[in-house]
Structures are given as structure tokens and as C-alpha cells.
Design a protein around this motif. Sequence first.
Motif, PDB file in Angstrom:
ATOM      1  N   GLY A 150       0.737  -1.378   0.094  1.00  0.00           N
ATOM      2  CA  GLY A 150      -0.032   0.099  -0.130  1.00  0.00           C
ATOM      3  C   GLY A 150       0.920   1.189  -0.065  1.00  0.00           C
ATOM      4  O   GLY A 150       0.500   2.195  -0.748  1.00  0.00           O
ATOM      5  N   TYR A 151       1.728   1.242   0.700  1.00  0.00           N
ATOM      6  CA  TYR A 151       3.001   2.615   0.666  1.00  0.00           C
ATOM      7  C   TYR A 151       3.340   2.833  -0.617  1.00  0.00           C
ATOM      8  O   TYR A 151       3.431   3.802  -1.107  1.00  0.00           O
ATOM      9  CB  TYR A 151       3.773   2.238   1.961  1.00  0.00           C
ATOM     10  N   ALA A 152       3.834   1.631  -0.992  1.00  0.00           N
ATOM     11  CA  ALA A 152       4.381   1.840  -2.519  1.00  0.00           C
ATOM     12  C   ALA A 152       3.462   2.227  -3.577  1.00  0.00           C
ATOM     13  O   ALA A 152       3.888   3.088  -4.373  1.00  0.00           O
ATOM     14  CB  ALA A 152       5.109   0.679  -3.106  1.00  0.00           C
ATOM     15  N   GLN A 153       2.178   1.987  -3.447  1.00  0.00           N
ATOM     16  CA  GLN A 153       1.059   2.471  -4.172  1.00  0.00           C
ATOM     17  C   GLN A 153       0.760   3.913  -3.939  1.00  0.00           C
ATOM     18  O   GLN A 153       0.750   4.576  -4.683  1.00  0.00           O
ATOM     19  CB  GLN A 153      -0.194   1.542  -3.930  1.00  0.00           C
ATOM     20  N   ASN A 154       0.865   4.152  -2.822  1.00  0.00           N
ATOM     21  CA  ASN A 154       0.624   5.730  -2.468  1.00  0.00           C
ATOM     22  C   ASN A 154       1.642   6.490  -2.733  1.00  0.00           C
ATOM     23  O   ASN A 154       1.429   7.623  -3.411  1.00  0.00           O
ATOM     24  CB  ASN A 154       0.562   5.878  -1.038  1.00  0.00           C
ATOM     25  N   VAL A 155       3.052   5.890  -2.969  1.00  0.00           N
ATOM     26  CA  VAL A 155       4.122   6.756  -3.573  1.00  0.00           C
ATOM     27  C   VAL A 155       3.823   7.211  -5.048  1.00  0.00           C
ATOM     28  O   VAL A 155       4.130   7.947  -5.582  1.00  0.00           O
ATOM     29  CB  VAL A 155       5.596   6.277  -3.133  1.00  0.00           C
ATOM     30  N   ALA A 156       3.649   5.833  -5.705  1.00  0.00           N
ATOM     31  CA  ALA A 156       3.134   5.861  -7.110  1.00  0.00           C
ATOM     32  C   ALA A 156       2.121   6.803  -7.474  1.00  0.00           C
ATOM     33  O   ALA A 156       2.348   7.670  -8.367  1.00  0.00           O
ATOM     34  CB  ALA A 156       3.001   4.399  -7.588  1.00  0.00           C
TER      35      ALA A 156
END
Length: 125
Positions: A61-67
Motif C-alpha cells: 500500500g505505501y508503494a502504491q501511495n508513493v506511485a
Amino acid sequence: MKLPKPEVGPKLTWKQVEELTDLAGPDGRKYHGELPATWDNAEFVSNNLGNIDPAPGFPDGYAQNVALKAAIAKAFVEIKKINLNDPNGPLWLLAWRMYPNADHPMWKDDSGPQCGCNCGCFVPR
């Protein structure tokens, strides 16, 4: 002892978000009400993988938010023609919040896993 995974929220329905954002002033201009503050857990989950009980359902989820932030920033800068070199800073700022959709079955049962995916942020940064 594993850490409890903190909840995300508040959970809002589509109708609640619509009621907060689809307003009109007496003169007909659109008015956007204040959005409730949110609690996220995406970065927390990302930084505590393996230490959370129960295991996170969406550890990326955090990587998705960064993207997501990068994609929103790119579109915002291009479409609004934001000058990132302006010595006074950008002419416009864009802030957003994500809310769990309270009407979605995943959020109906609070005993289930809480995803590591909620966020609120702003661009450009």
C-alpha cells in the motif's frame, strides 16, 4: 509480541463524500466543505512488516501511495502549468485524502485485516 495494525479511517460512504464536496454558495459558485482528518497506516505497515498481527493484507500500500502521489504530481504540474522554479513557490497546491469506502464489504467487518494503504498528501513537494 506483535504490534496491532492501526485502523485507517474514518470510513466514509460515497454519499458522505459527495455531500462534503458537491456544495454551492448562494451566488452559485461551487463550495468545497472541510474534509475530515484521516488516519493512515500505509507507511507504518511498510516499516513494520512481520511485526504486525494480523499480517497486513496489502503490504504494498505505501508503494502504491508513493506511485499515486508521483502520478498526481506529474499531471498537476503539467495540466496547471506549475512553475517549479518560481522563487515564490508554486502558484497552486493540491491536497487530497483517501477514505475507506464504508459501503464496501471489505470495511463492513472491523475484525478483518486493515490494509496498509490509506493516505493523505499534497503536491508539489
